[in-house]
Design a protein around this motif. Sequence first.
Motif, PDB file in Angstrom:
ATOM      1  N   UNK A 765       0.809  -1.239  -0.095  1.00  0.00           N
ATOM      2  CA  UNK A 765      -0.028  -0.045  -0.095  1.00  0.00           C
ATOM      3  C   UNK A 765       0.830   1.247   0.087  1.00  0.00           C
ATOM      4  N   UNK A 766       0.679   2.335  -0.829  1.00  0.00           N
ATOM      5  CA  UNK A 766       1.131   3.454  -0.792  1.00  0.00           C
ATOM      6  C   UNK A 766       0.850   4.416   0.436  1.00  0.00           C
ATOM      7  N   UNK A 767      -0.139   4.311   1.174  1.00  0.00           N
ATOM      8  CA  UNK A 767      -0.765   4.912   2.057  1.00  0.00           C
ATOM      9  C   UNK A 767      -0.533   4.384   3.438  1.00  0.00           C
ATOM     10  N   UNK A 768       0.088   5.030   4.413  1.00  0.00           N
ATOM     11  CA  UNK A 768      -0.055   4.497   5.680  1.00  0.00           C
ATOM     12  C   UNK A 768      -1.333   4.664   6.453  1.00  0.00           C
ATOM     13  N   UNK A 769      -2.385   5.229   5.831  1.00  0.00           N
ATOM     14  CA  UNK A 769      -3.369   5.332   6.512  1.00  0.00           C
ATOM     15  C   UNK A 769      -4.263   3.877   6.179  1.00  0.00           C
ATOM     16  N   UNK A 770      -4.577   3.333   7.547  1.00  0.00           N
ATOM     17  CA  UNK A 770      -5.105   2.026   7.594  1.00  0.00           C
ATOM     18  C   UNK A 770      -6.605   1.991   6.948  1.00  0.00           C
ATOM     19  N   UNK A 771      -6.422   1.129   6.053  1.00  0.00           N
ATOM     20  CA  UNK A 771      -7.901   0.771   5.054  1.00  0.00           C
ATOM     21  C   UNK A 771      -8.889  -0.292   6.120  1.00  0.00           C
ATOM     22  N   UNK A 772     -10.106   0.154   6.131  1.00  0.00           N
ATOM     23  CA  UNK A 772     -10.895  -0.616   6.814  1.00  0.00           C
ATOM     24  C   UNK A 772     -10.880  -2.121   6.477  1.00  0.00           C
ATOM     25  N   UNK A 773     -10.858  -2.750   7.378  1.00  0.00           N
ATOM     26  CA  UNK A 773     -11.129  -4.411   7.125  1.00  0.00           C
ATOM     27  C   UNK A 773     -12.276  -4.857   6.856  1.00  0.00           C
ATOM     28  N   UNK A 774     -12.497  -5.573   5.486  1.00  0.00           N
ATOM     29  CA  UNK A 774     -13.769  -6.100   4.990  1.00  0.00           C
ATOM     30  C   UNK A 774     -13.475  -7.489   4.811  1.00  0.00           C
ATOM     31  N   UNK A 775     -14.795  -8.259   4.197  1.00  0.00           N
ATOM     32  CA  UNK A 775     -14.554  -9.512   3.758  1.00  0.00           C
ATOM     33  C   UNK A 775     -13.820  -9.793   2.569  1.00  0.00           C
ATOM     34  N   UNK A 776     -13.278  -8.710   1.943  1.00  0.00           N
ATOM     35  CA  UNK A 776     -12.378  -8.820   0.671  1.00  0.00           C
ATOM     36  C   UNK A 776     -11.136  -7.899   0.773  1.00  0.00           C
ATOM     37  N   UNK A 777     -10.717  -7.389   1.991  1.00  0.00           N
ATOM     38  CA  UNK A 777      -9.739  -6.664   2.024  1.00  0.00           C
ATOM     39  C   UNK A 777      -9.267  -6.718   3.601  1.00  0.00           C
ATOM     40  N   UNK A 778      -7.965  -7.144   3.879  1.00  0.00           N
ATOM     41  CA  UNK A 778      -7.255  -6.929   5.149  1.00  0.00           C
ATOM     42  C   UNK A 778      -5.974  -6.107   5.050  1.00  0.00           C
ATOM     43  N   UNK A 779      -5.911  -5.114   6.139  1.00  0.00           N
ATOM     44  CA  UNK A 779      -4.704  -4.257   6.173  1.00  0.00           C
ATOM     45  C   UNK A 779      -3.919  -4.384   7.116  1.00  0.00           C
ATOM     46  N   UNK A 780      -2.520  -4.625   6.911  1.00  0.00           N
ATOM     47  CA  UNK A 780      -1.534  -4.757   7.815  1.00  0.00           C
ATOM     48  C   UNK A 780      -0.745  -3.331   7.803  1.00  0.00           C
TER      49      UNK A 780
END
Length: 1461
Positions: A765-780
């Motif tokens: 990810x180019x952004x350090x802003x955490x993306x909301x975790x959904x059933x299709x996307x997980x952010x570390x």
Amino acid sequence: MHEEADLSADIKDWSKHQVRLWALKEAAVEDKFADILFQQDINGSSLLLLDKTDLKDLGVTLGPAKLIIHARDELLKFRKEQPSGTINQSGGLCKPYPFQRYHDACRYMENSILDVPESGASDYIEPCHEYKAFINTPDENKMCKFTTEVIRFAAACMNSRTNGTIHFGVGDKPDFTHGEVLGVDINDKEAYENALNLAVDDCFEHKHKRAAKMCIKPPRFVGVLNKDMTSSQKCVIEVDIVPNSTICEENIYSVSLDSKKGKKKAKGKETDKTEPKQSKPFFIRDGSSSRNLLAPTTFAKPMEEFNKFVDSVAQLSQLRKQAEEKHLKGVKSTVQGSRLSQMITGGTQSLDQSHFEQYVIVTNKSHPGQLESLTFLQELNPAAVLDFDPESTKNGLQQHFEELSTVNVHLPVKYKITEGVENIASKLKLTRNTSWVLCNGGVEDEVPSDIENWLIEKGASVRDVISFLCRKDVLPSKRFLVVFLLLSTVSEKMDPLVETFSIFWQELKGTEQILCICENEKAFTYWKDLIEARCGTNISRRCIYDLSFAEVNGTILSLLSENRRSKHFLPCGGGSKVLFEKKVERSLNTLDVLCVNQCEGGNENKIVIEGNFYKGGKVSWWNFFFSEQPGSTPFIKRDQFDFIMNTVLPDLSSLRKACVLFSLMHLPGCGGTTLAMHTLWAHKDKFRCAVLKDSNADLAEVATQVVKLLRDAHEEQLPQVPVLLMIDDFEDMDKVFDLKQLIEKECVTHDIQSPQVILLNCMRSDSSEQTETTGETVFIGNKLSEKEQKQCEQKLKEIEKTQKNLDTFYGFMIMKKNFSQEYIQGVARNTLKSFNIDHKYAQLIAVLALLNVYCKGASLSVSLCEEFLGLQPKAFCGSDRVEDGFGSFSTLISAITVEAKVVFKAVKMIHSSIAQHCLQELATTHSVQIAMIANLLLTTDRFYESTQGKDSLMQNVHCMLVKRYHSKEEESHFSPLIQDIAKQSQGLEEMVLNASKRFERDAIISQLLARYYYLKKRDFKEAKDWARRAKDLNPPILQTHQHKKRTTLQRGSQCSDFRTGQTSGLSILQGAWEKFRFVIEILEKTPIFSTGSVRHDIMSGVLSGDLTIQKVEEGDHKRNKNMSYYSVLRQFEDVLCTLKKRLKISFDFLDNFYVNLGSRCGMKDNRERIAKIELFRCFKQYADLFCKTDSTNLLKNKTMNVMLQVHNARQFLEMQKADTYSGVLDYLSNQKPTEVMEKIAQTYDFLQGNGSGCTLKEKINFIYANVVLSCIKPHSPQLEPFKKLCDSLGQILGGQISSSEKLPLHFISVTLFWPQPGGDHPASKNLGKFVSWMRTLYDENMQGVCNGKRPVVHFLLGKKYGYERMVHLEEIRKCVKAGQEQFATMWANGTIWKERQVEQLLCRVSGVVQGRCILADTSIPDLKVDVGPMFRSQLSGRAKGSKVSFFIGFSVKGPLAIDIN
């Protein structure tokens, strides 16, 4: 006796002794008839004059007389047919077939010479030999001659107590060279064995029959190869005689050679110094022949010699016994097994950890009996096999190997360097599958060459192969081993293998990387002598020859760990497993497949592997394996691990989709890849897990291999276990969706719907802003939770007990320190204290840091580093490691394997944050700016010499220079590297000029220079020169590299029209636009169009075709002064007057393309967003020239001429890109103010009501304007009542419709008139026709441009009525709070349709499956509409007539079924 053996080539020169010998051997007559010729003094000259009458007068009966005359005539005929000087033509020397062996891989080559002469007894054990040509014997006499000669030879050997072999099909003087292999045609081999058994019974005395059968071995049929190494139908018949002392004792053996003619055999008695009968000759070996001691001769009295021999039998028997005992004691022990283990592994004694990364095999003609002993080749998995057997693909080694592994068969010509070396290696799949090079034909109609001609005909191409393989940019220097596997004895100096060895010896500069394996010592002796004569070097220490191939095979296989030797398994569902064949595994060369029993039984070094991981190296399966062993703490689980395990994957597995996707977004260096691989490891029993090795691999091939993995062991039934595929470091989501689409397509081919392929997309990810975790996307992210920090503390305690140098485990400590920037900065500062840019290793670490920061995942190959640092790798373990060459900076790098065009070992920075801080430290503390490092990288030639990874480095450097990052609002002009250099120092110009020198023939770099001089230096002349150079290097080059890379359409006709099916692309528009700007600049410099708005309007009129040059000239009061300009303008009037029209056609086409087609899932494509930015920029300048009217004024001015109002209204619509239906549809998603859309609807309403001839296109666009306005501003006062709008549409349908307007008209008709209960329009009954016409028109209009595209879904069928029945995508997006990429993933997976708000919004329709489509039910009882599935995979496995339900999406290709259940 020598005279007898040495027959002259000229029959006239034969003596009577030679005639007698000839009669016995070739005419195959009995001794007494040969003796008649001898007693009558028949020599060669008189033999030529004899006829049957003469022979009958001499007392020779009819049968033998015919044999003598026939043999003489055949000999004369043969001599006459032989070309002059070829009678004694022959090949090289060869060894006879091993004595008393039957299954050795030995064959003779035609015309080769057995290097042992015909001889008598020597040491009793070494066999004597006798040769029989056997080619002039008539077929009816062959069996008789065979048995007679064998019995005579056998009796002689048994009496003389010597081993012996008689050869049939081997020539002798005078007709052939002594020992020349001829071969004979044999139809029935069994007949020879049966005849020999009968002959023994007939010829030997009863009491000696058993002994004779034990001493006379069964016939052996040795194959004869043609001179070009192909098989022939001929063979040499050999019979071995072994008179063991325990069998023969002190007996003597007389034989009766007359018995087979029907004479009654006399009962024999033990001979004891008594004169035997004449019918029982007594043979012994005498020199090169078998002599009858009882035959009448003029030299001695027969009985005296016979009695003397009988007296010596006891002594002979004793000597034989002593020789046998001595031979048994002479069997020697060998240590070559341990030597083989040492040499094949480079000293490691383990193939799992071999010093050699690759193997190259050189081999020749194989024998079927050898193949089972060559399975070690499968484990070596050679990069290339140079095979000199022209029949290898039919019945040889290649055919056998292909049953076990994956091979690519090539001719040597494929290795000729005609393009980039790594491109060739990539096409050959050189380091992925075994490249089987047929060096002597045998494929693609390539004719084999014989030994004498091979060097001339094929030698040069094989030299190209060897030179290619030995290049440092192909196989790793000193880390590959060439194995000469001599399956056939090499005995001639012209043999291709001798020349091949010489070339390898020269290329590798010695024999350290060469190993030779011979089957026996005799083959080794030949080979060693030939190589010593050819190269002047003794190769004994590089040869294995005391081991049989079975022993070689066992020795090499024993060097594998239990894990490598054991079978691998894949899950099959329900806890069952299936064998994962090695051939299948290797055929999936783009995937790293994780097996159920991965790592079990391995002997990898735990300390080394875990140390490398904690230091910052990439995680491997071994790390997870070790963490599960007793005494180890569990692998650190990230908080998201359980969510993925318990929620994400179960939900995705429940979807009825062929391929679904979820993304694991992570910041660089935060453990995203490790979490993804941990997920795979935890699911290896439930899913067929794999990792995509190379993100740049051919995605179509990847899709094929993924489905092959899914279907393995399920070819005849539906798969039971899904594939979980991890993809890492893809550049953008569009490429991910491309792969998903290709996998779905491949699944449809095999009628697979469920279980499916689950793509685990691990992406930075180019952004350090955490993306909301959904059933299709997980952010570390880069912050650890308390739970994760506690796990780190526990793991640290374990590491402290087992590892040393804990202070250099930066990868682990960075995570433990919660990614503290202060800690990372301290690591960089402390490690670089001794940095000195003059040191080679310091330069290298600086370059690595630069590459890592500005090109994700970049590395330098080990070969390149060794060359740069001056390290000298050796062909055995223990040589210097490349990491040690970095000195005190070695703690900042780790070793990796790069899967590129060529697979190679490389080094990279251990962590992206450390690389970033290293660059900052070098700049602040050591005054080494980024520009200096970049210049070092660009100007150091050694980086670009022929080493592995050269192409990858060139691509990475090129990427750093030219790759720009774009936002939706604007496009960056330069890459981040150039932008940072511009901020940091004054070295930018020097750097870009160095770049132009390094990439001298690269048009993109020349463009970069043009952009630099234009934007940074404002040096327009220099910019123009570089732009011209870029154009010369690549004439159709686009304005930007991104456009060149991402352009969707290929070049078409320059002034194409979408309506006629012709295509044009953004590239053509851009080219035309640059010319247009150039024309404008020239025109504005002329006094005719130079100043004032009036003159601007005149220019607009000319370019629009509304004004001619003549009319402009007539209205110009300065026309005399401007006459020269008018003269030039008239020459180009045709071009100028159509310029606007041609540009407008291109704009309209591209609008149509971008609005109605998407790359995936029926949605818009991110890659096209950037292209649309450029398209908008071009159109804005177009509109400024041709569309300047403000519609607000024209609507307020009631007195304005109506025609002028209409003209201005149409100009306004054109300026707003709302004069086409696709332009109007674009307002659904282009985020423009709703007031603009209201003005557009108002303008179309004005055109509808002014009575000035509203066109059909405008009437249709009026419908679109209201529909779109209802979607983006439902309560606008400008909206036409829905029923009135439908009536207007019905009136249009009832009139004449031009072909260009049919597609937009039928699309909006299907959308508006889809039947609804209680409110059907009469036109709804024609819905089926409309859909059919739409599909036909779509195929016609989009032909050539829709490949790889899906039609965009503009509306979905809702539950409400009127305008609200048309649900557009923005309404769906509002139902789920997700970003663009997350929304696209939910759409692709189908999870979006499970959202409650979406289900409440949309209308679910029922239908029946009809092959590849669905007949949808409607509210009109008799009306069923043909609806295509959005994803064909959702119909896979559904029988015709199956009932389904679905949502309906409306596209220009017709209605689409979505979420089929």
